[in-house]
Design an enzyme around this catalytic site. Sequence first.
Site, PDB file in Angstrom:
ATOM      1  N   PRO A  35      35.555  34.795  29.910  1.00  0.00           N
ATOM      2  CG  PRO A  35      37.077  34.147  31.407  1.00  0.00           C
ATOM      3  CD  PRO A  35      35.743  34.071  31.259  1.00  0.00           C
ATOM      4  CG  HIS A  55      50.653  36.443  20.136  1.00  0.00           C
ATOM      5  ND1 HIS A  55      50.143  35.576  21.107  1.00  0.00           N
ATOM      6  CD2 HIS A  55      51.796  36.704  20.418  1.00  0.00           C
ATOM      7  CE1 HIS A  55      51.143  35.192  21.895  1.00  0.00           C
ATOM      8  NE2 HIS A  55      52.161  35.914  21.523  1.00  0.00           N
ATOM      9  CE1 TYR A  66      42.391  31.549  22.554  1.00  0.00           C
ATOM     10  CE2 TYR A  66      40.538  31.011  24.149  1.00  0.00           C
ATOM     11  CZ  TYR A  66      41.559  32.107  23.461  1.00  0.00           C
ATOM     12  OH  TYR A  66      41.575  33.379  23.676  1.00  0.00           O
ATOM     13  CE1 TYR A 102      40.556  35.015  20.977  1.00  0.00           C
ATOM     14  CE2 TYR A 102      42.612  36.266  20.196  1.00  0.00           C
ATOM     15  CZ  TYR A 102      41.917  35.567  21.266  1.00  0.00           C
ATOM     16  OH  TYR A 102      42.735  35.101  22.248  1.00  0.00           O
ATOM     17  CE  LYS A 139      36.078  40.102  21.017  1.00  0.00           C
ATOM     18  NZ  LYS A 139      37.717  40.289  20.927  1.00  0.00           N
TER      19      LYS A 139
HETATM   20  C1  LIG Z   1      39.233  37.281  37.969  1.00  0.00           C
HETATM   21  C2  LIG Z   1      39.152  37.741  36.784  1.00  0.00           C
HETATM   22  C3  LIG Z   1      39.784  37.326  35.355  1.00  0.00           C
HETATM   23  C4  LIG Z   1      39.658  38.040  34.250  1.00  0.00           C
HETATM   24  N1  LIG Z   1      40.128  37.622  33.296  1.00  0.00           N
HETATM   25  C5  LIG Z   1      39.974  38.186  31.898  1.00  0.00           C
HETATM   26  C6  LIG Z   1      40.746  37.632  30.570  1.00  0.00           C
HETATM   27  O1  LIG Z   1      41.496  36.830  30.777  1.00  0.00           O
HETATM   28  N2  LIG Z   1      40.622  38.394  29.835  1.00  0.00           N
HETATM   29  C7  LIG Z   1      39.545  39.282  29.583  1.00  0.00           C
HETATM   30  O2  LIG Z   1      39.475  40.187  28.518  1.00  0.00           O
HETATM   31  N3  LIG Z   1      38.770  40.056  30.598  1.00  0.00           N
HETATM   32  C8  LIG Z   1      39.071  39.240  31.756  1.00  0.00           C
HETATM   33  N4  LIG Z   1      38.469  39.590  32.840  1.00  0.00           N
HETATM   34  C9  LIG Z   1      37.353  40.668  32.663  1.00  0.00           C
HETATM   35  C10 LIG Z   1      38.510  42.306  32.662  1.00  0.00           C
HETATM   36  O3  LIG Z   1      39.289  42.208  33.688  1.00  0.00           O
HETATM   37  C11 LIG Z   1      37.283  43.097  32.909  1.00  0.00           C
HETATM   38  O4  LIG Z   1      36.360  43.296  31.948  1.00  0.00           O
HETATM   39  C12 LIG Z   1      37.905  44.621  33.207  1.00  0.00           C
HETATM   40  O5  LIG Z   1      38.616  44.593  34.364  1.00  0.00           O
HETATM   41  C13 LIG Z   1      36.806  45.478  33.255  1.00  0.00           C
HETATM   42  O6  LIG Z   1      37.195  46.857  33.607  1.00  0.00           O
HETATM   43  P1  LIG Z   1      36.465  47.921  34.453  1.00  0.00           P
HETATM   44  O7  LIG Z   1      37.421  49.299  34.500  1.00  0.00           O
HETATM   45  O8  LIG Z   1      34.974  47.964  33.790  1.00  0.00           O
HETATM   46  O9  LIG Z   1      36.190  47.145  35.960  1.00  0.00           O
HETATM   47  P2  LIG Z   1      37.126  46.789  36.785  1.00  0.00           P
HETATM   48  O10 LIG Z   1      38.353  46.274  36.535  1.00  0.00           O
HETATM   49  O11 LIG Z   1      36.459  45.624  37.785  1.00  0.00           O
HETATM   50  O12 LIG Z   1      37.671  48.244  37.626  1.00  0.00           O
HETATM   51  C14 LIG Z   1      36.582  48.606  38.661  1.00  0.00           C
HETATM   52  C15 LIG Z   1      37.232  49.477  39.643  1.00  0.00           C
HETATM   53  O13 LIG Z   1      35.992  50.041  40.377  1.00  0.00           O
HETATM   54  C16 LIG Z   1      36.301  49.953  41.890  1.00  0.00           C
HETATM   55  N5  LIG Z   1      35.327  50.013  42.681  1.00  0.00           N
HETATM   56  C17 LIG Z   1      34.455  49.198  42.968  1.00  0.00           C
HETATM   57  N6  LIG Z   1      33.435  49.758  43.727  1.00  0.00           N
HETATM   58  C18 LIG Z   1      33.890  50.825  44.019  1.00  0.00           C
HETATM   59  C19 LIG Z   1      33.378  51.758  44.962  1.00  0.00           C
HETATM   60  N7  LIG Z   1      32.114  51.635  45.561  1.00  0.00           N
HETATM   61  N8  LIG Z   1      33.981  52.918  45.063  1.00  0.00           N
HETATM   62  C20 LIG Z   1      34.964  53.313  44.252  1.00  0.00           C
HETATM   63  N9  LIG Z   1      35.595  52.537  43.686  1.00  0.00           N
HETATM   64  C21 LIG Z   1      34.988  51.294  43.258  1.00  0.00           C
HETATM   65  C22 LIG Z   1      37.169  48.708  41.820  1.00  0.00           C
HETATM   66  O14 LIG Z   1      38.096  48.470  42.988  1.00  0.00           O
HETATM   67  C23 LIG Z   1      37.846  48.766  40.730  1.00  0.00           C
HETATM   68  O15 LIG Z   1      39.174  49.317  40.719  1.00  0.00           O
HETATM   69  C24 LIG Z   1      38.656  39.045  34.248  1.00  0.00           C
HETATM   70  C25 LIG Z   1      37.862  39.573  35.432  1.00  0.00           C
HETATM   71  C26 LIG Z   1      38.132  38.757  36.577  1.00  0.00           C
HETATM   72  C27 LIG Z   1      37.266  39.542  37.731  1.00  0.00           C
END
Ligand SMILES: Cc1cc2nc3c(=O)[nH]c(=O)nc-3n(C[C@H](O)[C@H](O)[C@H](O)COP(=O)(O)OP(=O)(O)OC[C@H]3O[C@@H](n4cnc5c(N)ncnc54)[C@H](O)[C@@H]3O)c2cc1C
Length: 383
Positions: A285, A72, A194, A376, A289
């Site tokens: 969100p 996009h 948006y 963005y 980011k």
């Molecule tokens: C419902 C929702 C919607 C979102 N929508 C958007 C969006 O539209 N745009 C955007 O940019 N961002 C969005 N986000 C944010 C984005 O998804 C996150 O910033 C991203 O997933 C971060 O990645 P991460 O690997 O840091 O954490 P996570 O994706 O949370 O991964 C963490 C991992 O650690 C595991 N874990 C947790 N505790 C333990 C433990 N004790 N032992 C072992 N493993 C463990 C979890 O199961 C998970 O697999 C959204 C978040 C949520 C919750």
Amino acid sequence: MRTQVGIVGAGPAGLTLGRLLERAGIESVVLEDRTREYVEHRIRAGVLEQGTVDLLREAKVADRLDHEGIVHSGIHLQFDGERHRVPLADLAGDRSIVIYGQTEVVKDLIAARLESGPPLLFETPVESVDPERGVIHHAGGELECDVIAGCDGFHGVCRSGIPEGVLTVFEREFPFGWLGILAQVAPSIDELVYTHHPRGFALLSLRSAELSRYYVQCDPDESADDWSDDAIWEELRVRTALDGWRLEEGPILEKGVTGMRSFVAEPMQHGRLYLVGDAAHIVPPTGAKGLNLAVADARTLAEALIDWYGGNGDDHLRSYSQKCLRRVWRAEQFSYWMTTMLHKLSDDAFEQRLQLSQLRYVTSSRAAATSLAENYVGLTTMA
Ligand SMILES: Cc1cc2nc3c(=O)[nH]c(=O)nc-3n(C[C@H](O)[C@H](O)[C@H](O)COP(=O)(O)OP(=O)(O)OC[C@H]3O[C@@H](n4cnc5c(N)ncnc54)[C@H](O)[C@@H]3O)c2cc1C
């Protein structure tokens, strides 16, 4: 068991870090609480910055992304009955975004890791970490590591392994959330919209040529089950209505409510423990980011570890937190600005007039639109 880098969590942060280390010949073990099935189907983000796409290509996990990702070069801002296009690529030096679901990024990274062999242990919850000794305590025993990467998201256990008094937490909770749906219908418009509306924010997004991802601002404590499919479509129709344009509807495959929060824990490192992604910071969100920050942290940590294991000293490891936080705070500010410009904050007419004025400025001034576009697609100066 012993390894060089123990990675807690198989989300985008942990899997990206594991992949970058593997390609540099550094050992790691990934420990994940949930099943592979669960992790691969957790629907979240879908907008990849140019820098994220470039990194996934360098890591050789972008074959499907390059085939299925949708580039996009603009987004739309809608307010006061008008829809304005912000030409991201024109304004931000030809950089654009790619629409490709987080679920797909995670599937690609898991497939690559399982194919090449380094350990990825599902259903292995980590109970606690010892940042001083570099030990991970998990359901099956202990893992000793040179370095622990806390990639376990906002609700994980790694952040709480840091002794009291070390971390400073900055936090803002928003009094609204997003009701999000995934619908089996072709997107009604080919770029994101948006929308600022007196009834509240709405976002038209997509996951593919057949799947639309739509959101409406709602109360943060509402249950998605309180919304019938008809009520969701009605709200979307009202908030995104525009003369001469029609919102196409289809079966809703999934729906859920997400709360909105800004959160930063500083510093992102203590002893042998490095926090990566949502474990250290959360953004609302609206600026798309969260996933991009997680991947950028993983890259910064991987580069520092490659330097360190390569005998080039620990300067980059020492500056990991400072370097990440500079980018994190930029994203926090941008996400906060987008959120407060576009959502219904209260019934205060003065506040709403200010929002409309800001939106008009962003869509009529090249300088203001350039600022939005650069942030963005991801600022290269924060890389
Ligand atoms: C419902 C929702 C919607 C979102 N929508 C958007 C969006 O539209 N745009 C955007 O940019 N961002 C969005 N986000 C944010 C984005 O998804 C996150 O910033 C991203 O997933 C971060 O990645 P991460 O690997 O840091 O954490 P996570 O994706 O949370 O991964 C963490 C991992 O650690 C595991 N874990 C947790 N505790 C333990 C433990 N004790 N032992 C072992 N493993 C463990 C979890 O199961 C998970 O697999 C959204 C978040 C949520 C919750």
